[in-house]
Design an enzyme around this catalytic site. Structure first.
Site: not given
Length: 463
Positions: A21-22, A25, A184, A322, A334
Site C-alpha cells: 500500500g502507498s 500508512g 463536504e 484502515d 492520522q
C-alpha cells in the site's frame, strides 16, 4: 597440488521489509525507515500516493487530481533503500514469508523478513455491491473523476432535455451518508450549482438543482457530536441542501433511489446522479490473513491486531491504517500515519537489539477531526474544544496544506483554493466523454435516442 582458493565471505543480507500500500500508512512507514539498515519493497496497485481527504474537491472541480496524487516513486526517489513496485497483491504467504502480486497477467513473489500491511479500505455497500454501478463511492482518483463527469454531465443533459420530468431527475443530486465525506460533497455540489454554474446555461437554471443528503442515522456528523452536527446541518440547509435523516437506502438503480424511513414508509427519489459515502470495507487481504492465522476480523473486515499492531503468532507481520481494528483509533489519516511510524520505529529498535517480547503498545494521539461545509465554513473538534465557521475553516485549510506532499503541490493547491473561494470560479470543470457517461454510457445514450425519437414523433404529429 594446486593451491586451494580461500572461500570469500558473502556480505550479510540486509533485513527485508515489504510494505503493501502507498497510502498514508505505507508511505509514512517507508519514510520512517529511511535511515534504517533495511531494504524496502513497497508494492501498491497505483503509481501514486493519494491524499484521500481532498478527493471530493477533485470530484467538484476545485483542484486537479495531480495536486493530491503525486507519483510514489517520485516522492521516494531520494530514498535509496526503497524500491517501488506496481502490482495487485493477491496473497500473503505467512508460513513462507512471501507476498504474491500480479501485474498484467504476470505473477511475482516478494520475500520479506518484516511485513507492513497498509492496503486501506474500499467503499462498502453493505452487501449490495450492485449499487456501485449507479452510485459510485469516493475512494480513488477514478471514482472522483467519474463523479465529476456524472455531476457536470447531468447539467449538460438537462440543458438539452425537453422533458420536464427527466430534467428534474437530472437536476436532483443525492448523497448517501452524512459523515465528513458526504457533508463536504453535498456542500460543494450545492455551491457548484448555486454559484459556479449560475448563468452558464440558457435552458435551465442551475440554482434550481436539488441536493439531497441522506443518512440512516438520526444526525449529521455523528462522531463529532450533536452540537457540531447541528451547526453543519444548519449551514448545509442555508445552502439549500435537503437533509433527510433516519432514511435507509434499500435500492439504487440508474434512475434513482428507494428509501425506507424510520417510520416504515417506503418512498422513491428520482435522481440521475448519486454519490455513495455511507461506509467502508477493509481490504480483502484481511480475510487472507485470517485464514492462515488466529487473527479475527470485525464486521467491516478489519484485522483485530494485538496492542503492538502485529497479528497473533506472527510478530513480524503488522497491519496499520484502515485495515486495522484498534480500540480508540478512528479510520482516518492520522491513525494510519501514527500507526505506520510506530511500526517502523519498532522494526528499527529490534534491529538494534530490542527484545520483541518487550514492545510498548501503540498509543494513538487524537489530533482532532474536522469537515468543511462550504466556502469559509467548517466544523472542527480538537480534544474537548469545538470550533465552527470561519475559524474552523482556517484550521482545516492550514492542516490540509501542511499534510500535502511537496512545495509545488502546496502552492498550486493554495492558488486553486484562492481562485475558488474568492471568486467562486473553478479551474477543473473539463470532463471527457468517457467520464460524462461513465459506467452507464450505453443506457444513457439509449435514453437520449428514445427522447429524440419522441420529440421527432411529436413534431410530426403537430405538423
Amino acid at each position: 597440488m594446486s593451491p586451494q582458493q580461500e572461500p570469500t565471505a558473502q556480505p550479510p543480507r540486509r533485513h527485508r521489509v515489504v510494505i503493501i500500500g502507498s497510502g498514508f500508512g505505507g508511505l509514512n512507514a517507508a519514510k520512517k525507515l529511511k535511515r534504517a539498515d533495511v531494504d524496502i519493497k513497497l508494492i501498491a496497485r497505483t503509481t501514486h500516493h493519494l491524499f484521500q481527504p481532498l478527493l471530493y474537491q477533485v470530484a467538484t472541480g476545485i483542484i486537479s487530481e495531480g495536486e493530491i496524487a503525486p507519483p510514489t516513486r517520485v516522492v521516494l526517489r531520494k530514498q535509496r533503500n526503497v524500491q517501488v513496485l506496481l502490482g495487485n497483491v493477491t496473497h500473503i504467504d505467512l508460513a513462507g514469508q512471501c507476498v504474491v502480486s500480479e501485474l498484467l497477467g504476470h505473477t511475482y513473489q516478494t520475500p520479506y523478513d518484516s511485513l507492513i500491511v497498509a492496503a486501506g479500505a474500499g467503499q462498502s455497500y453493505f452487501g449490495n455491491d450492485h449499487f456501485a454501478e449507479f452510485a459510485p463511492g469516493m475512494k480513488s482518483i477514478d471514482d472522483a473523476l467519474e463523479l465529476r463527469g456524472r455531476i457536470l454531465s447531468a447539467f449538460e443533459q438537462a440543458e438539452r432535455s425537453s422533458d420536464p420530468e427527466r430534467r428534474a431527475k437530472l437536476l436532483t443530486f443525492t448523497v448517501v451518508g452524512a459523515g465528513p465525506t458526504g457533508v463536504e460533497m453535498a456542500g460543494q455540489i450545492a455551491e457548484l450549482a448555486e454559484h459556479t454554474l449560475k448563468g452558464a446555461f440558457r435552458h435551465i437554471d442551475s440554482t434550481k438543482a436539488r441536493v439531497i443528503l441522506l443518512d440512516a442515522a438520526p444526525a449529521v456528523l455523528p462522531p463529532m457530536g450533536a452540537k457540531l452536527g447541528q451547526r453543519a446541518a444548519a449551514r448545509l440547509q442555508k445552502l439549500g441542501v435537503e437533509i433527510q435523516l433516519g432514511a435507509m437506502v434499500t435500492d439504487v438503480d440508474r434512475n434513482g433511489i428507494t428509501v425506507k424511513d424510520s417510520d416504515g414508509t417506503v418512498r422513491r427519489i428520482e435522481s440521475a446522479c448519486k454519490v455513495w459515502s455511507a461506509g467502508v470495507s477493509a481490504s480483502r487481504l484481511g480475510r487472507d490473513l485470517a485464514e492462515q492465522s488466529r487473527v479475527e476480523l470485525d464486521r467491516a473486515g478489519r484485522v483485530q491486531v494485538l496492542p503492538d499492531l502485529s497479528i497473533p503468532g506472527y510478530p513480524n507481520v503488522f497491519v496499520v491504517g484502515d485495515m486495522a481494528a484498534v480500540e480508540g483509533v478512528p479510520g482516518v489519516a492520522q491513525g494510519a500515519i501514527q500507526g505506520a511510524k510506530y511500526v517502523a520505529s519498532t522494526i528499527k529498535a529490534e534491529l538494534a537489539g530490542a527484545n520483541p517480547a518487550e514492545r510498548e503498545p501503540f498509543q494513538y494521539f487524537d489530533k482532532g477531526s474536522m469537515a468543511t461545509v462550504s466556502r469559509f465554513s467548517a466544523v472542527a473538534k480538537i480534544g474537548p474544544v469545538e470550533f465552527s465557521g470561519f475559524i474552523a475553516w482556517l484550521i482545516w485549510l492550514v492542516l490540509h496544506l501542511a499534510y500535502l506532499i511537496g512545495f509545488k503541490t502546496k502552492i498550486t493547491t493554495l492558488l486553486s483554493w484562492t481562485v475558488t473561494f474568492l471568486s467562486t470560479r473553478r479551474g477543473q470543470l473539463t470532463i471527457t466523454d468517457q467520464q460524462a457517461f461513465a459506467r452507464t454510457r450505453l443506457e444513457q445514450l439509449a435514453e437520449l435516442a428514445a427522447e429524440a425519437q419522441g420529440s421527432a414523433a411529436s413534431a410530426k404529429v403537430a405538423s
